[in-house]
Every structure is written in C-alpha cells, then in structure tokens.
Motif scaffolding. Sequence first.
Motif, PDB file in Angstrom:
ATOM      1  N   ASN A 164       0.807  -1.224   0.000  1.00 24.97           N
ATOM      2  CA  ASN A 164       0.000   0.000   0.000  1.00 24.97           C
ATOM      3  C   ASN A 164       0.835   1.266   0.000  1.00 24.97           C
ATOM      4  N   SER A 165       2.059   1.203   0.469  1.00 22.01           N
ATOM      5  CA  SER A 165       2.919   2.378   0.548  1.00 22.01           C
ATOM      6  C   SER A 165       3.514   2.791  -0.796  1.00 22.01           C
ATOM      7  N   VAL A 166       3.505   1.904  -1.799  1.00 21.76           N
ATOM      8  CA  VAL A 166       4.117   2.203  -3.096  1.00 21.76           C
ATOM      9  C   VAL A 166       3.306   3.265  -3.828  1.00 21.76           C
ATOM     10  N   GLN A 167       4.010   4.323  -4.245  1.00 21.09           N
ATOM     11  CA  GLN A 167       3.373   5.418  -4.972  1.00 21.09           C
ATOM     12  C   GLN A 167       3.763   5.447  -6.439  1.00 21.09           C
ATOM     13  N   THR A 168       4.918   4.833  -6.776  1.00 16.92           N
ATOM     14  CA  THR A 168       5.427   4.892  -8.140  1.00 16.92           C
ATOM     15  C   THR A 168       5.950   3.525  -8.577  1.00 16.92           C
ATOM     16  N   ILE A 169       5.591   3.146  -9.803  1.00 13.43           N
ATOM     17  CA  ILE A 169       6.182   1.974 -10.441  1.00 13.43           C
ATOM     18  C   ILE A 169       6.952   2.493 -11.648  1.00 13.43           C
ATOM     19  N   GLY A 170       8.264   2.270 -11.654  1.00 11.93           N
ATOM     20  CA  GLY A 170       9.147   2.807 -12.690  1.00 11.93           C
ATOM     21  C   GLY A 170       8.954   2.173 -14.054  1.00 11.93           C
ATOM     22  N   ASP A 171       9.521   2.825 -15.054  1.00 12.71           N
ATOM     23  CA  ASP A 171       9.460   2.346 -16.434  1.00 12.71           C
ATOM     24  C   ASP A 171       9.994   0.922 -16.533  1.00 12.71           C
ATOM     25  N   ASN A 172       9.319   0.117 -17.295  1.00 11.92           N
ATOM     26  CA  ASN A 172       9.748  -1.254 -17.585  1.00 11.92           C
ATOM     27  C   ASN A 172       9.936  -2.124 -16.350  1.00 11.92           C
ATOM     28  N   ALA A 173       9.301  -1.778 -15.241  1.00 13.70           N
ATOM     29  CA  ALA A 173       9.470  -2.519 -13.993  1.00 13.70           C
ATOM     30  C   ALA A 173       9.141  -4.001 -14.168  1.00 13.70           C
ATOM     31  N   PHE A 174       8.137  -4.312 -14.986  1.00 11.70           N
ATOM     32  CA  PHE A 174       7.728  -5.700 -15.193  1.00 11.70           C
ATOM     33  C   PHE A 174       7.784  -6.085 -16.680  1.00 11.70           C
ATOM     34  N   ARG A 175       8.662  -5.447 -17.421  1.00 12.85           N
ATOM     35  CA  ARG A 175       8.790  -5.702 -18.856  1.00 12.85           C
ATOM     36  C   ARG A 175       9.173  -7.165 -19.099  1.00 12.85           C
TER      37      ARG A 175
END
Length: 192
Positions: A164-175
Amino acid sequence: MCFFQCSNLELTIPDSLKNAGTTPFTGCLMIIGHYGCPLEYEIKFERVPFVDIKELVSKLTYRLHTDGTIEITGIKGEPKQLLIPGYMEIQGKVYTVTAISGEAFYDMKTLESVSLPGTIKSFGNRMFYGCENLKKVYLPDGLKEISGGMFSECSNLSNIAIPNSVQTIGDNAFRDCTGLENVGLNGSLKSI
C-alpha cells in the motif's frame, strides 16, 4: 528450532529474552523483535525462508556509507533463496541496510524467491533483471517505489502484491514478465 515452520507466526520478542539459541525461528514467515542484536535495535525478519542467516550475510557484498548505513551491491554465489536482512553486524557494530544497488542481482538464473526488509529506502534500477526463475517476491510495507526495470525479464514471476505504501512503479518494472498473471495494485499508487 522451537518454532520450526510456524508459517503464520507473528512474534514480538521481549527485551527480557537473553538467549534465543541458534535457529529458533527457522521457517517462520514473520518475526518482529530483538534477535541477534543489541536491544536498542529492532529487527524485523519478514517471510523468512529456510536460510541460514549468518551464512547468507557472509556472502552478501556491500558498501558501508559514512552515515553508518549499508548498501547491498550483490551476492557471491548463485542462491535459490535470497533474504536481505534489515541489519548487519560488522566487527561488532550493527548497521542498517537501507539500499540495494542497481543490477545487484542481475541475470541470476538460480534465484527463485526473494524477501526484502522494511529498512530499505531505495532500490537501483534493474535490480532483478533477467532472473528468469524468480517465482516469489516479498516487498515490504513502507516501500515507496518499484524502480525501473526492477523485475524485467523475470519470466516465471506469476504473482506480486504491491504494498500500500508504493506510490510509483518505474518504467519497464515488469517488462517481459511473460508469466505474470496477477498484480495487486493499491490505492496509494500515483504513477506508473
């Protein structure tokens, strides 16, 4: 091993405990308290896999910063399970693990499960890039960002719960996570 494989145990160890033996909590998923450290430190081992902590810590490579924090830079060998401790004792002094370098576990083909501590403040990009056999990941509460390319090409990763604390998922995080079937997103997420 008095609590061996108590997989749903949440235990707070009191200050009065002076001796915990060598492996009292092997296989427990959540342990909170003072364990193997001076009493002023709180250690949180979350989702502890069947791993010898002392052996694992001896294989971690790290950078000790002038502010007294540790950044994990990699690991010697090719483990199947990886538990990053929140604290490490070096020459009798306890340091907090607050960062993991980019590409620290890059292309580690043997890695199947990972548990990260709540003390981590930052992750470098592409931390688990190419870990094609990675299946299980525990991300701690308090984590603010999943860095760019963090799990790129982890083709066997099928499920992941975003704290719940995550505010950002970076580019290509799960590419190219071609096996990914379920991602638990949260209401705090602001940027993908």
